[in-house]
Design a protein around this motif. Structure first.
Motif, PDB file in Angstrom:
ATOM      1  N   MET A 123       0.939  -1.216   0.060  1.00  0.00           N
ATOM      2  CA  MET A 123      -0.073   0.032  -0.029  1.00  0.00           C
ATOM      3  C   MET A 123       0.717   1.024  -0.127  1.00  0.00           C
ATOM      4  O   MET A 123       1.661   1.520   0.929  1.00  0.00           O
ATOM      5  CB  MET A 123      -0.889   0.143   1.095  1.00  0.00           C
ATOM      6  N   GLY A 124       0.776   2.155  -1.171  1.00  0.00           N
ATOM      7  CA  GLY A 124       1.581   3.103  -1.054  1.00  0.00           C
ATOM      8  C   GLY A 124       1.062   4.416  -0.062  1.00  0.00           C
ATOM      9  O   GLY A 124      -0.095   4.232   0.352  1.00  0.00           O
ATOM     10  N   ILE A 125       2.064   5.458   0.070  1.00  0.00           N
ATOM     11  CA  ILE A 125       1.763   6.654   0.664  1.00  0.00           C
ATOM     12  C   ILE A 125       0.328   7.196   0.436  1.00  0.00           C
ATOM     13  O   ILE A 125      -0.343   7.804   1.112  1.00  0.00           O
ATOM     14  CB  ILE A 125       2.795   7.591   1.115  1.00  0.00           C
ATOM     15  N   ALA A 126       0.345   7.347  -1.085  1.00  0.00           N
ATOM     16  CA  ALA A 126      -0.895   8.046  -1.425  1.00  0.00           C
ATOM     17  C   ALA A 126      -2.365   7.516  -1.046  1.00  0.00           C
ATOM     18  O   ALA A 126      -3.403   8.076  -0.539  1.00  0.00           O
ATOM     19  CB  ALA A 126      -0.906   8.165  -3.119  1.00  0.00           C
ATOM     20  N   THR A 127      -2.430   6.017  -0.932  1.00  0.00           N
ATOM     21  CA  THR A 127      -3.565   5.387  -0.568  1.00  0.00           C
ATOM     22  C   THR A 127      -3.715   5.517   0.927  1.00  0.00           C
ATOM     23  O   THR A 127      -4.816   5.559   1.325  1.00  0.00           O
ATOM     24  CB  THR A 127      -3.509   3.689  -0.766  1.00  0.00           C
ATOM     25  N   ILE A 128      -2.433   5.351   1.697  1.00  0.00           N
ATOM     26  CA  ILE A 128      -2.790   5.520   2.947  1.00  0.00           C
ATOM     27  C   ILE A 128      -3.463   6.931   3.347  1.00  0.00           C
ATOM     28  O   ILE A 128      -4.022   7.030   4.467  1.00  0.00           O
ATOM     29  CB  ILE A 128      -1.330   5.268   3.686  1.00  0.00           C
TER      30      ILE A 128
ATOM     31  N   THR B  92      -5.394   8.716   1.492  1.00  0.00           N
ATOM     32  CA  THR B  92      -6.786   8.797   1.233  1.00  0.00           C
ATOM     33  C   THR B  92      -7.537   8.121   2.354  1.00  0.00           C
ATOM     34  O   THR B  92      -8.703   8.637   2.583  1.00  0.00           O
ATOM     35  CB  THR B  92      -6.872   8.370   0.057  1.00  0.00           C
ATOM     36  N   VAL B  93      -6.998   6.816   2.838  1.00  0.00           N
ATOM     37  CA  VAL B  93      -7.577   6.314   3.835  1.00  0.00           C
ATOM     38  C   VAL B  93      -7.806   7.151   5.222  1.00  0.00           C
ATOM     39  O   VAL B  93      -8.758   6.966   5.862  1.00  0.00           O
ATOM     40  CB  VAL B  93      -6.849   4.761   3.949  1.00  0.00           C
ATOM     41  N   LEU B  94      -6.766   7.630   5.399  1.00  0.00           N
ATOM     42  CA  LEU B  94      -6.685   8.556   6.728  1.00  0.00           C
ATOM     43  C   LEU B  94      -7.523   9.700   6.680  1.00  0.00           C
ATOM     44  O   LEU B  94      -8.353  10.062   7.565  1.00  0.00           O
ATOM     45  CB  LEU B  94      -5.184   9.080   7.155  1.00  0.00           C
ATOM     46  N   ASP B  95      -7.738  10.363   5.529  1.00  0.00           N
ATOM     47  CA  ASP B  95      -8.334  11.329   5.285  1.00  0.00           C
ATOM     48  C   ASP B  95      -9.943  11.158   5.518  1.00  0.00           C
ATOM     49  O   ASP B  95     -10.856  11.693   5.966  1.00  0.00           O
ATOM     50  CB  ASP B  95      -8.124  11.965   3.947  1.00  0.00           C
TER      51      ASP B  95
END
Length: 230
Positions: free
Chosen positions: A1-6, A8-11
């Motif tokens: 899982m890339g930082i962009a996906t992480i 978005t999930v956190l957002d």
């Protein structure tokens, strides 16, 4: 899982939690269903909308990602359907607020870094993302925004979390920064609430008080001489 996906999930996690918190505030004001959903939307999406508008890097995520608006609405609707006691608030919602504050400070900082801006804008937008939605919500309800005082450490916690994310990203470890930021921010916010930690309020000194002290000191000093024109 890339930082962009992480990110978005956190957002989205922050969107849901703040939608729920916004709906809970709506209950205290005895609003109707539309009020719950409106305050939930503002609380859940406000900070991210401000952040993405300032970044000017395409339309805001809340308008392009199909999950954002429904997530905020679900949070507001859940607050409408479930009645939470004051004890529930003290036990659960301050923890949720601490988590939301932390994840949004991280996403704000990381999104700013991702578009090529420096560390100082990243800190600023980390704070704005974390507190923006709540501030707009409070203004709509004619309350002084919690970020301006009368509350345990709030924006200062967001600053610390954003700083952790920026520092770790600078060392090439943004995921480690995310984990450290969430843990540190949540713990710091909860401890600050339980122990009543807060930033100092305005001092009671007036300029004339300082001048009076200086003049009294000069009158007591026998070696004091007025300044020479030479």
């Amino acid at each position: 899982m890339g930082i962009a996906t992480i990110t978005t999930v956190l957002d989205l996690t922050g969107v849901f939690i703040n939608g729920l918190l916004g709906g809970t505030v709506a209950r205290k004001r005895d609003l109707d269903l539309f009020g719950y959903l409106s305050i939930g939307l503002v609380s859940g999406l406000g900070g991210g909308l401000i952040r993405d508008t300032l970044l000017q890097h395409g339309p805001p995520d809340a308008l392009t990602n199909a999950f954002y608006i429904p997530t905020a609405l679900v949070g507001g609707m859940l607050a409408f359907l479930l009645q939470f006691t004051e004890q529930d608030w003290n036990r659960v919602f301050y923890l949720l607020d601490a988590i939301a504050l932390s994840v949004w400070a991280i996403t704000g900082a990381q999104k700013t870094l991702d578009v090529g801006l420096g560390w100082l804008p990243a800190l600023l937008l980390g704070i704005i993302t974390a507190v923006g939605g709540g501030a707009v919500r409070d203004l709509l309800l004619q309350r002084i925004p919690a970020v301006f005082g009368g509350n345990a450490l709030y924006a200062s916690v967001a600053l610390v979390v954003a700083g952790i994310q920026v520092a770790c990203s600078g060392f090439g470890a943004p995921v480690a920064g995310t984990v450290a930021g969430v843990v540190t921010g949540t713990a710091l916010r909860v401890i600050a609430y339980r122990r009543g930690w807060a930033l100092p309020e305005g001092t009671t000194w007036e300029p004339r008080d300082v001048l009076d002290k200086v003049t009294r000191h000069d009158r007591r000093d026998p070696d004091h001489r007025p300044p020479s024109d030479e």
